[in-house]
Design a protein around this motif. Structure first.
Motif, PDB file in Angstrom:
ATOM      1  N   LEU A  29       0.795  -1.224   0.000  1.00  0.00           N
ATOM      2  CA  LEU A  29       0.000   0.000   0.000  1.00  0.00           C
ATOM      3  C   LEU A  29       0.828   1.276   0.000  1.00  0.00           C
ATOM      4  O   LEU A  29       0.283   2.363  -0.171  1.00  0.00           O
ATOM      5  N   GLU A  30       2.135   1.163   0.217  1.00  0.00           N
ATOM      6  CA  GLU A  30       2.958   2.358   0.390  1.00  0.00           C
ATOM      7  C   GLU A  30       3.313   3.062  -0.913  1.00  0.00           C
ATOM      8  O   GLU A  30       3.945   4.121  -0.902  1.00  0.00           O
ATOM      9  N   VAL A  31       2.936   2.469  -2.062  1.00  0.00           N
ATOM     10  CA  VAL A  31       3.277   3.098  -3.344  1.00  0.00           C
ATOM     11  C   VAL A  31       2.656   4.492  -3.393  1.00  0.00           C
ATOM     12  O   VAL A  31       1.446   4.646  -3.228  1.00  0.00           O
ATOM     13  N   PRO A  32       3.452   5.545  -3.605  1.00  0.00           N
ATOM     14  CA  PRO A  32       2.918   6.917  -3.590  1.00  0.00           C
ATOM     15  C   PRO A  32       1.949   7.183  -4.739  1.00  0.00           C
ATOM     16  O   PRO A  32       2.066   6.598  -5.818  1.00  0.00           O
ATOM     17  N   PRO A  68     -10.475  11.088  -5.151  1.00  0.00           N
ATOM     18  CA  PRO A  68     -10.104  12.241  -4.317  1.00  0.00           C
ATOM     19  C   PRO A  68      -9.116  11.913  -3.206  1.00  0.00           C
ATOM     20  O   PRO A  68      -8.384  12.797  -2.749  1.00  0.00           O
ATOM     21  N   THR A  69      -9.087  10.657  -2.745  1.00  0.00           N
ATOM     22  CA  THR A  69      -8.154  10.245  -1.688  1.00  0.00           C
ATOM     23  C   THR A  69      -7.527   8.916  -2.069  1.00  0.00           C
ATOM     24  O   THR A  69      -8.050   8.178  -2.924  1.00  0.00           O
ATOM     25  N   LYS A  70      -6.430   8.595  -1.402  1.00  0.00           N
ATOM     26  CA  LYS A  70      -5.795   7.300  -1.648  1.00  0.00           C
ATOM     27  C   LYS A  70      -6.704   6.163  -1.196  1.00  0.00           C
ATOM     28  O   LYS A  70      -6.725   5.087  -1.795  1.00  0.00           O
ATOM     29  N   PRO A 127      -9.912   1.669   7.334  1.00  0.00           N
ATOM     30  CA  PRO A 127      -9.890   1.958   5.905  1.00  0.00           C
ATOM     31  C   PRO A 127     -11.082   2.805   5.509  1.00  0.00           C
ATOM     32  O   PRO A 127     -11.887   3.201   6.339  1.00  0.00           O
ATOM     33  N   ALA A 128     -11.192   3.081   4.227  1.00  0.00           N
ATOM     34  CA  ALA A 128     -12.317   3.867   3.733  1.00  0.00           C
ATOM     35  C   ALA A 128     -13.624   3.133   4.018  1.00  0.00           C
ATOM     36  O   ALA A 128     -13.657   1.913   4.139  1.00  0.00           O
TER      37      ALA A 128
END
Length: 207
Positions: free
Chosen positions: A33-36, A56-58, A117-118
């Motif tokens: 998940l850390e991929v920018p 709009p968000t990661k 999480p979302a």
């Protein structure tokens, strides 16, 4: 002419969205998940602003990228509950879940993460967790699952399984199957010694 331009713009936006999702799925699966966001935009060949217009968000990107995997987890949890034998259902769920997690590092971390999480992802994950808890209860009542097993033990197994490193996806799956068999023997109330799936040669890390 205006209609043609509008149609082309909608088509371009749709293509951009699909390309972003395809890149994000591959990146999260391979690297976690850390991929920018900027790196995902670069690989998708779109601007960061374009990516944020679609997501709009990661966290919103996570929800869309992992939608199919969450559906898969919900399905295998329900299939396990439908099994006549609770232990058979529990075993199948462990095997299939570990195989999925071995192939997708990003989804593994999203599913086992203690961070909220979302909302869409959280709701689907909570439904799957409720199914898991019911399956655990049934397997214990049947005397097949050890009494001191808790959901956190499954999380530990999934975290360990996610760490499997092998040269190809097929080898990761093969190693995951052997690990799942070992875990199931340790989870069983009265372990039955069975032949394990073949071992896989894995790289040895050196400190």
């Amino acid at each position: 002419m205006t209609t043609e331009v509008g149609t082309r713009l909608r088509s371009d936006a749709r293509d951009n969205r699909e390309r972003i999702l395809a890149v994000a799925r591959l990146a999260f699966a391979a690297e976690g998940l850390e991929v920018p966001i900027r790196e995902i935009a670069r690989r998708a060949e779109v601007g960061v602003a374009t990516l944020y217009r679609h997501f709009p968000t990661k966290e919103a990107l996570h929800v869309e990228a992992f939608a199919e995997q969450m559906d898969f987890c919900s399905t295998i949890a329900q299939d396990a509950l439908d099994a006549a034998d609770p232990w058979v259902g529990f075993s199948r769920l462990i095997e299939r879940m570990m195989e999925q997690h071995a192939l997708d590092r990003g989804f593994a971390r999203a599913f086992t993460s203690s961070l909220p999480p979302a909302a869409g992802f959280a709701a689907e994950r909570d439904r799957t967790l409720r199914s898991l808890l019911e399956l655990i209860r049934r397997a214990k009542e049947a005397g097949a699952l050890r009494d001191d097993f808790v959901l956190e033990d499954l999380s530990l197994a999934l975290m360990a399984n996610e760490g499997i490193r092998a040269a190809t996806p097929d080898l990761r799956v093969a190693a995951s199957r052997r690990f799942a068999a070992l875990m199931l023997q340790s989870f069983q109330a009265d372990p039955v010694r069975r032949e394990l799936p073949p071992a896989v040669r894995l790289p040895v890390s050196r400190a």
